[in-house]
Design an enzyme around this catalytic site. Structure first.
Site, PDB file in Angstrom:
ATOM      1  N   HIS A 293     -19.144  -7.236 -17.281  1.00  0.00           N
ATOM      2  CA  HIS A 293     -20.254  -6.691 -18.063  1.00  0.00           C
ATOM      3  C   HIS A 293     -21.611  -7.048 -17.433  1.00  0.00           C
ATOM      4  O   HIS A 293     -22.473  -6.194 -17.252  1.00  0.00           O
ATOM      5  CB  HIS A 293     -20.178  -7.233 -19.502  1.00  0.00           C
ATOM      6  CG  HIS A 293     -21.259  -6.727 -20.385  1.00  0.00           C
ATOM      7  ND1 HIS A 293     -21.094  -5.657 -21.237  1.00  0.00           N
ATOM      8  CD2 HIS A 293     -22.557  -7.121 -20.549  1.00  0.00           C
ATOM      9  CE1 HIS A 293     -22.213  -5.423 -21.871  1.00  0.00           C
ATOM     10  NE2 HIS A 293     -23.121  -6.306 -21.484  1.00  0.00           N
ATOM     11  N   GLU A 297     -24.206  -4.369 -15.649  1.00  0.00           N
ATOM     12  CA  GLU A 297     -25.532  -4.102 -16.208  1.00  0.00           C
ATOM     13  C   GLU A 297     -26.626  -4.324 -15.159  1.00  0.00           C
ATOM     14  O   GLU A 297     -27.571  -3.527 -15.054  1.00  0.00           O
ATOM     15  CB  GLU A 297     -25.796  -5.000 -17.429  1.00  0.00           C
ATOM     16  CG  GLU A 297     -25.009  -4.607 -18.677  1.00  0.00           C
ATOM     17  CD  GLU A 297     -25.329  -3.196 -19.180  1.00  0.00           C
ATOM     18  OE1 GLU A 297     -26.468  -2.737 -18.995  1.00  0.00           O
ATOM     19  OE2 GLU A 297     -24.428  -2.547 -19.750  1.00  0.00           O
ATOM     20  N   LYS A 300     -26.578  -1.470 -12.593  1.00  0.00           N
ATOM     21  CA  LYS A 300     -27.131  -0.207 -13.114  1.00  0.00           C
ATOM     22  C   LYS A 300     -28.656  -0.246 -13.076  1.00  0.00           C
ATOM     23  O   LYS A 300     -29.306   0.737 -12.714  1.00  0.00           O
ATOM     24  CB  LYS A 300     -26.662   0.023 -14.558  1.00  0.00           C
ATOM     25  CG  LYS A 300     -25.279   0.631 -14.667  1.00  0.00           C
ATOM     26  CD  LYS A 300     -24.994   1.116 -16.079  1.00  0.00           C
ATOM     27  CE  LYS A 300     -25.218   0.016 -17.087  1.00  0.00           C
ATOM     28  NZ  LYS A 300     -25.158   0.374 -18.464  1.00  0.00           N
ATOM     29  N   ASN A 301     -29.218  -1.392 -13.440  1.00  0.00           N
ATOM     30  CA  ASN A 301     -30.675  -1.504 -13.405  1.00  0.00           C
ATOM     31  C   ASN A 301     -31.206  -1.317 -11.989  1.00  0.00           C
ATOM     32  O   ASN A 301     -32.201  -0.618 -11.764  1.00  0.00           O
ATOM     33  CB  ASN A 301     -31.120  -2.873 -13.938  1.00  0.00           C
ATOM     34  CG  ASN A 301     -31.002  -2.961 -15.455  1.00  0.00           C
ATOM     35  OD1 ASN A 301     -30.747  -1.970 -16.115  1.00  0.00           O
ATOM     36  ND2 ASN A 301     -31.190  -4.149 -15.987  1.00  0.00           N
TER      37      ASN A 301
HETATM   38  P1  ADP Z   1     -32.266  -0.512 -20.041  1.00  0.00           P
HETATM   39  O1  ADP Z   1     -31.626  -0.538 -18.699  1.00  0.00           O
HETATM   40  O2  ADP Z   1     -31.450   0.161 -21.085  1.00  0.00           O
HETATM   41  O3  ADP Z   1     -33.675   0.007 -19.994  1.00  0.00           O
HETATM   42  P2  ADP Z   1     -32.299  -3.373 -19.684  1.00  0.00           P
HETATM   43  O4  ADP Z   1     -32.360  -4.500 -20.651  1.00  0.00           O
HETATM   44  O5  ADP Z   1     -31.155  -3.330 -18.761  1.00  0.00           O
HETATM   45  O6  ADP Z   1     -32.379  -2.040 -20.536  1.00  0.00           O
HETATM   46  O7  ADP Z   1     -33.642  -3.374 -18.828  1.00  0.00           O
HETATM   47  C1  ADP Z   1     -34.886  -3.349 -19.477  1.00  0.00           C
HETATM   48  C2  ADP Z   1     -35.968  -2.810 -18.568  1.00  0.00           C
HETATM   49  O8  ADP Z   1     -36.226  -3.752 -17.527  1.00  0.00           O
HETATM   50  C3  ADP Z   1     -35.649  -1.530 -17.857  1.00  0.00           C
HETATM   51  O9  ADP Z   1     -35.903  -0.395 -18.664  1.00  0.00           O
HETATM   52  C4  ADP Z   1     -36.589  -1.601 -16.662  1.00  0.00           C
HETATM   53  O10 ADP Z   1     -37.894  -1.198 -17.031  1.00  0.00           O
HETATM   54  C5  ADP Z   1     -36.673  -3.085 -16.356  1.00  0.00           C
HETATM   55  N1  ADP Z   1     -35.789  -3.473 -15.241  1.00  0.00           N
HETATM   56  C6  ADP Z   1     -34.615  -4.127 -15.343  1.00  0.00           C
HETATM   57  N2  ADP Z   1     -34.060  -4.322 -14.129  1.00  0.00           N
HETATM   58  C7  ADP Z   1     -34.903  -3.779 -13.223  1.00  0.00           C
HETATM   59  C8  ADP Z   1     -34.893  -3.659 -11.787  1.00  0.00           C
HETATM   60  N3  ADP Z   1     -33.891  -4.141 -11.036  1.00  0.00           N
HETATM   61  N4  ADP Z   1     -35.950  -3.037 -11.212  1.00  0.00           N
HETATM   62  C9  ADP Z   1     -36.969  -2.553 -11.953  1.00  0.00           C
HETATM   63  N5  ADP Z   1     -37.028  -2.636 -13.297  1.00  0.00           N
HETATM   64  C10 ADP Z   1     -36.022  -3.232 -13.933  1.00  0.00           C
HETATM   65 MG    MG Z   2     -30.060  -1.675 -18.106  1.00  0.00          MG
END
Ligand code: ADP
Ligand code: MG
Length: 426
Positions: A293, A297, A300-301
């Site tokens: 998990h 996650e 994907k980010n």
């Molecule tokens: P989600 O992916 O549903 O938006 P997350 O909790 O995974 O929720 O991430 C929150 C926010 O953090 C994202 O919408 C993005 O703006 C920022 N973020 C997270 N990881 C990254 C990354 N690797 N690069 C740029 N921004 C990121």
């Molecule tokens: Mg995310």
């Protein structure tokens, strides 16, 4: 229709006064290594006391939310689930043993006590005062008494019946609580819309951390118990814990899944590459589904950041994402580095807030999404905060470092010693 009667409410209040008892990963493994009828019986004794206490804490917590939020229909619904599960458990007669069985157990514990590894009794729990339970306890401290690997003993049918009905009840509880995350999220969302706050509401954030962390713990205890009881019995597994979790395999799996979802979501022929650097085959004790998990996650980010920075016409030239695994004495650390442009420093605290997202918000569909909370590419704002909870649950942590204009590094620390206490806030 279930309703919380004043009498039930009083009972809940009473149970919420007792501290929760943590169980470490190591304790769970030691305890479940050779599940016998006797040890399963002891585990159900423990859970029969512990689960109502944990559930009662959550009901109280839900009641103490800011008024407008605690009265949201979805929050009330969730509170009823907790209260109903609480009631079911306390109405179940306490596990009792025949005299013959008691003798056997006593004897087995005596023999086993010489071989108990020193980490089994959890010192944090030794002095817990729980007067209403005290009567039922023997002289040994709680952790010692329950998480004491006893030898296999043939059990009377009485014990078997109890264990069976107990397992059925807790599995029912787990099922009832499947849609908790999406339902709470719905309530918070409505609350946020109503208040239109500009800043992160720290009280609500703390509540959510506590609430979801507790949920992870309760589900872990139930899942572990029911798997030990029913199987499947797989090699290298103790319940849902794998004693030889291969990071490489889990990471490969998460990479394939995350890239697939990315390709689907953006209509790409090929998602950015993920290059893995893994020194040898690292195996350690962990819950594979938790590890999967978290990596999924984070990937994907990173994939989203890279694709959105370069656009979908850049397919063949995306800078690859690096997944580096380091193997220390204390920690195993997984670093996921992307060149997706990073996060502005001023937004860094926000990314840990529940429901903070810069993606288009996804619809919450609790009815269709009953089993587990499965996020699509992005848009729930749950990926980071929930992954951090999973990491912290077994004594690890998750940190982000960003270079705005270049990219982000996520550090996922996993505690290798796995004897840290279960984090129980309140
Ligand atoms: P989600 O992916 O549903 O938006 P997350 O909790 O995974 O929720 O991430 C929150 C926010 O953090 C994202 O919408 C993005 O703006 C920022 N973020 C997270 N990881 C990254 C990354 N690797 N690069 C740029 N921004 C990121
Ligand atoms: Mg995310």
């Amino acid at each position: 229709m279930f309703k919380i009667t004043p009498k039930l409410h009083e009972k809940i209040q009473h149970f919420a006064r007792f501290p929760q008892t943590g169980v470490s990963l190591r304790q769970m493994v030691l305890f479940g290594q050779k599940p016998s009828q006797a040890s399963l019986f002891k585990a159900s004794q423990f859970l029969h006391e512990e689960l109502p206490i944990r559930l009662a804490h959550r009901v109280k917590d839900l009641e103490e939310l800011p008024r407008y939020l605690s009265e949201m229909p979805s929050i009330l619904k969730v509170k009823d689930w907790y209260a109903q599960s609480f009631q079911e458990l306390i109405e179940l007669p306490p596990p009792r043993l025949s005299r013959e069985m008691k003798e056997k157990l006593k004897h087995a514990s005596k023999n086993a006590s010489q071989t108990i590894p020193p980490c089994v009794p959890n010192p944090a729990n030794v002095h817990l005062a729980r007067p209403h339970l005290e009567a039922r306890l023997m002289t040994l401290p709680i952790g010692h008494r329950y998480f004491n690997p006893v030898e296999d003993i043939r059990c009377s049918p009485e014990v078997l019946t109890y264990t069976d009905s107990f397992v059925k009840t807790i599995e029912g509880v787990k099922r009832r609580h499947d849609p908790v995350v999406t339902t709470v999220a719905q309530g918070i969302l409505e609350y946020k819309e109503h208040r239109k706050p500009q800043v992160v509401d720290t009280e609500v954030e703390k509540f959510l951390d506590r609430f979801y962390m507790s949920r992870i713990g309760i589900r872990m205890l139930i899942g572990q118990h029911s798997t030990l009881y029913r199987g499947p019995f797989r090699q290298d597994y103790v319940g849902v814990i794998c004693t030889k979790t291969s990071i490489r395999e889990i990471a490969q799996d998460a990479i394939a899944n995350a890239r697939y979802i990315c390709e689907e979501h953006y209509g790409l022929f090929k998602a950015p590459e993920v290059k893995m650097f893994c020194p040898g085959d690292i195996e350690f004790m962990y819950v594979p589904s938790h590890l999967n998990h978290m990596i999924f996650e984070l990937l994907k980010n990173s994939l989203r950041a890279v694709v959105e920075r370069y656009g979908s016409d850049y397919e063949d030239d995306y800078p690859p994402i690096k997944l580096v695994i380091a193997h220390g004495k204390e920690d195993i650390t997984i670093k996921i580095s992307d060149e997706g442009g990073g996060i502005p420093r001023s937004s860094l605290p926000d990314v840990w807030a529940y429901m903070y997202t810069t993606a288009e918000r996804q619809e919450l569909e609790p009815e269709f999404n009953k089993s587990e909370f499965k996020a699509p590419m992005a848009g729930f704002g749950y990926g980071l905060p929930i992954s951090r909870l999973y990491a912290r649950y077994f004594g690890g942590d998750l940190k982000l470092i960003s270079m705005e204009g270049y990219g982000t590094d996520a550090y996922l620390h996993l505690n290798r010693l796995s004897n840290s206490d279960e984090p129980l806030i309140m």
